[in-house]
Design a protein around this motif. Structure first.
Motif, PDB file in Angstrom:
ATOM      1  N   ALA A  96       0.719   1.494   0.982  1.00  0.00           N
ATOM      2  CA  ALA A  96       0.248   0.104   0.940  1.00  0.00           C
ATOM      3  C   ALA A  96      -1.020  -0.050   1.770  1.00  0.00           C
ATOM      4  O   ALA A  96      -1.131   0.542   2.842  1.00  0.00           O
ATOM      5  N   ILE A  97      -1.967  -0.831   1.245  1.00  0.00           N
ATOM      6  CA  ILE A  97      -3.176  -1.182   1.991  1.00  0.00           C
ATOM      7  C   ILE A  97      -3.064  -2.661   2.341  1.00  0.00           C
ATOM      8  O   ILE A  97      -2.896  -3.500   1.451  1.00  0.00           O
TER       9      ILE A  97
ATOM     10  N   GLU B 107       2.610 -14.118  14.675  1.00  0.00           N
ATOM     11  CA  GLU B 107       2.331 -13.819  13.275  1.00  0.00           C
ATOM     12  C   GLU B 107       1.612 -14.972  12.578  1.00  0.00           C
ATOM     13  O   GLU B 107       0.851 -14.754  11.655  1.00  0.00           O
ATOM     14  N   ASP B 108       1.879 -16.209  12.990  1.00  0.00           N
ATOM     15  CA  ASP B 108       1.320 -17.383  12.327  1.00  0.00           C
ATOM     16  C   ASP B 108      -0.201 -17.445  12.425  1.00  0.00           C
ATOM     17  O   ASP B 108      -0.835 -18.034  11.562  1.00  0.00           O
ATOM     18  N   LYS B 109      -0.794 -16.864  13.450  1.00  0.00           N
ATOM     19  CA  LYS B 109      -2.234 -17.014  13.627  1.00  0.00           C
ATOM     20  C   LYS B 109      -3.053 -16.016  12.818  1.00  0.00           C
ATOM     21  O   LYS B 109      -4.263 -16.079  12.803  1.00  0.00           O
ATOM     22  N   PHE B 110      -2.398 -15.073  12.114  1.00  0.00           N
ATOM     23  CA  PHE B 110      -3.114 -14.073  11.330  1.00  0.00           C
ATOM     24  C   PHE B 110      -2.981 -14.324   9.833  1.00  0.00           C
ATOM     25  O   PHE B 110      -1.956 -14.765   9.355  1.00  0.00           O
ATOM     26  N   ILE B 111      -4.056 -13.999   9.115  1.00  0.00           N
ATOM     27  CA  ILE B 111      -4.048 -14.026   7.654  1.00  0.00           C
ATOM     28  C   ILE B 111      -3.788 -12.590   7.222  1.00  0.00           C
ATOM     29  O   ILE B 111      -4.523 -11.688   7.610  1.00  0.00           O
ATOM     30  N   GLU B 112      -2.732 -12.379   6.459  1.00  0.00           N
ATOM     31  CA  GLU B 112      -2.373 -11.027   6.024  1.00  0.00           C
ATOM     32  C   GLU B 112      -2.401 -10.955   4.510  1.00  0.00           C
ATOM     33  O   GLU B 112      -1.777 -11.769   3.836  1.00  0.00           O
ATOM     34  N   LYS B 113      -3.153  -9.999   3.974  1.00  0.00           N
ATOM     35  CA  LYS B 113      -3.263  -9.823   2.524  1.00  0.00           C
ATOM     36  C   LYS B 113      -2.898  -8.392   2.154  1.00  0.00           C
ATOM     37  O   LYS B 113      -3.421  -7.449   2.736  1.00  0.00           O
ATOM     38  N   VAL B 114      -2.023  -8.249   1.179  1.00  0.00           N
ATOM     39  CA  VAL B 114      -1.700  -6.927   0.655  1.00  0.00           C
ATOM     40  C   VAL B 114      -2.699  -6.651  -0.466  1.00  0.00           C
ATOM     41  O   VAL B 114      -2.743  -7.369  -1.468  1.00  0.00           O
TER      42      VAL B 114
ATOM     43  N   ILE C 142      -8.037  -3.295   8.879  1.00  0.00           N
ATOM     44  CA  ILE C 142      -7.364  -2.770   7.698  1.00  0.00           C
ATOM     45  C   ILE C 142      -6.372  -1.698   8.129  1.00  0.00           C
ATOM     46  O   ILE C 142      -6.570  -1.024   9.136  1.00  0.00           O
ATOM     47  N   GLY C 143      -5.293  -1.560   7.363  1.00  0.00           N
ATOM     48  CA  GLY C 143      -4.286  -0.561   7.669  1.00  0.00           C
ATOM     49  C   GLY C 143      -3.688   0.005   6.405  1.00  0.00           C
ATOM     50  O   GLY C 143      -3.539  -0.699   5.406  1.00  0.00           O
ATOM     51  N   VAL C 144      -3.358   1.286   6.455  1.00  0.00           N
ATOM     52  CA  VAL C 144      -2.687   1.954   5.344  1.00  0.00           C
ATOM     53  C   VAL C 144      -1.346   2.444   5.860  1.00  0.00           C
ATOM     54  O   VAL C 144      -1.280   3.087   6.914  1.00  0.00           O
ATOM     55  N   GLY C 145      -0.290   2.122   5.143  1.00  0.00           N
ATOM     56  CA  GLY C 145       1.046   2.553   5.529  1.00  0.00           C
ATOM     57  C   GLY C 145       1.719   3.291   4.397  1.00  0.00           C
ATOM     58  O   GLY C 145       1.584   2.903   3.230  1.00  0.00           O
TER      59      GLY C 145
ATOM     60  N   ARG D 140       8.988   5.538   2.212  1.00  0.00           N
ATOM     61  CA  ARG D 140       9.823   5.714   1.026  1.00  0.00           C
ATOM     62  C   ARG D 140      10.137   4.384   0.346  1.00  0.00           C
ATOM     63  O   ARG D 140      10.531   4.353  -0.814  1.00  0.00           O
ATOM     64  N   GLU D 141       9.975   3.269   1.085  1.00  0.00           N
ATOM     65  CA  GLU D 141      10.250   1.944   0.529  1.00  0.00           C
ATOM     66  C   GLU D 141       9.051   1.040   0.752  1.00  0.00           C
ATOM     67  O   GLU D 141       8.336   1.181   1.747  1.00  0.00           O
ATOM     68  N   VAL D 142       8.841   0.093  -0.162  1.00  0.00           N
ATOM     69  CA  VAL D 142       7.668  -0.790  -0.115  1.00  0.00           C
ATOM     70  C   VAL D 142       7.623  -1.639   1.158  1.00  0.00           C
ATOM     71  O   VAL D 142       6.582  -1.697   1.821  1.00  0.00           O
ATOM     72  N   PRO D 143       8.708  -2.321   1.569  1.00  0.00           N
ATOM     73  CA  PRO D 143       8.621  -3.160   2.771  1.00  0.00           C
ATOM     74  C   PRO D 143       8.242  -2.372   4.029  1.00  0.00           C
ATOM     75  O   PRO D 143       7.485  -2.858   4.872  1.00  0.00           O
ATOM     76  N   GLU D 144       8.762  -1.168   4.130  1.00  0.00           N
ATOM     77  CA  GLU D 144       8.448  -0.336   5.292  1.00  0.00           C
ATOM     78  C   GLU D 144       6.976   0.091   5.268  1.00  0.00           C
ATOM     79  O   GLU D 144       6.304   0.087   6.305  1.00  0.00           O
ATOM     80  N   ALA D 145       6.456   0.425   4.094  1.00  0.00           N
ATOM     81  CA  ALA D 145       5.035   0.786   3.964  1.00  0.00           C
ATOM     82  C   ALA D 145       4.151  -0.396   4.334  1.00  0.00           C
ATOM     83  O   ALA D 145       3.139  -0.243   5.028  1.00  0.00           O
ATOM     84  N   MET D 146       4.544  -1.605   3.899  1.00  0.00           N
ATOM     85  CA  MET D 146       3.766  -2.808   4.213  1.00  0.00           C
ATOM     86  C   MET D 146       3.809  -3.107   5.713  1.00  0.00           C
ATOM     87  O   MET D 146       2.801  -3.505   6.292  1.00  0.00           O
ATOM     88  N   ARG D 147       4.977  -2.926   6.337  1.00  0.00           N
ATOM     89  CA  ARG D 147       5.097  -3.177   7.769  1.00  0.00           C
ATOM     90  C   ARG D 147       4.208  -2.223   8.559  1.00  0.00           C
ATOM     91  O   ARG D 147       3.477  -2.642   9.465  1.00  0.00           O
ATOM     92  N   LYS D 148       4.241  -0.943   8.206  1.00  0.00           N
ATOM     93  CA  LYS D 148       3.404   0.047   8.886  1.00  0.00           C
ATOM     94  C   LYS D 148       1.925  -0.276   8.715  1.00  0.00           C
ATOM     95  O   LYS D 148       1.145  -0.208   9.666  1.00  0.00           O
ATOM     96  N   ALA D 149       1.534  -0.639   7.494  1.00  0.00           N
ATOM     97  CA  ALA D 149       0.138  -0.972   7.223  1.00  0.00           C
ATOM     98  C   ALA D 149      -0.294  -2.203   8.016  1.00  0.00           C
ATOM     99  O   ALA D 149      -1.396  -2.254   8.563  1.00  0.00           O
TER     100      ALA D 149
END
Length: 182
Positions: A50-51, A23-30, A63-66, A69-78
């Motif tokens: 979440a995008i 995970e450390d080697k990636f830049i992740e932006k919501v 890019i990913g869209v998730g 029902r909950e924000v953390p789960e949508a962000m994880r999927k995305a």
């Protein structure tokens, strides 16, 4: 002490440690989180979309869209979808090789190369994609809709259309000098 060693061995068996280092080697932006309400008998049922943009800062971006029902789960999927959809883009000396204009839906984006020290001149959704890709100097403009979904997809499409002189030379079966002299 023994407890710490036991926990470390459990982590390594489960694969948790490897995932944390990865995970450390990636830049992740919501980029955007949207709350959607569905009216049902007894009230409203909320879900979230979440995008997320993920990149290595060295020319790979996805890019990913998730939706969940909950924000953390949508962000994880995305985030997972963004990692799976990663593609390489042409970046030369921290900028793009040439100007490009791309349409996606009602969004139109213009990307122009910029000299060193200019920085990223871009709005929110487009900025996230460019930072994750590792672009440092660029001039951009969004024309038409500023819908985050369409702007992100248009920006990625624009970055994918870019070709460096090396790629063009191999495609045309010529030397790089022949391509650059024109």
């Amino acid at each position: 002490m023994a407890e710490k060693t036991y926990q470390a061995s459990l982590d390594s068996r489960r694969g948790d440690r490897g995932r944390a280092e990865e995970e450390d080697k990636f830049i992740e932006k919501v980029v955007y989180i949207n709350r959607v309400a569905k009216v049902v008998k007894g009230g409203r049922r909320f879900s979230f979309a979440a995008i997320v943009v993920k990149g290595d800062g060295e020319g790979s971006v996805g890019i990913g869209v998730g939706k969940a029902r909950e924000v953390p789960e949508a962000m994880r999927k995305a985030s997972e979808r963004a990692e799976r959809s990663m593609t390489k883009v042409a970046i030369i000396n921290g900028t793009i090789p040439h100007e490009t204009f791309v349409k996606f839906g009602a969004a139109r984006v213009v990307l122009r190369p910029a000299g060193p020290g200019t920085g990223i001149i871009a709005g929110g959704a487009m900025r996230a994609v460019l930072e994750a890709a590792g672009v440092q100097n660029i001039l951009t403009k969004v024309i038409g809709t500023t819908n985050a979904h369409n702007v992100v997809k248009a920006t990625l499409k624009a970055l994918m259309t870019l070709t460096s002189a090396d790629q063009m030379a191999t495609r045309r079966s010529k030397s790089i000098e022949e391509i650059r002299t024109r």
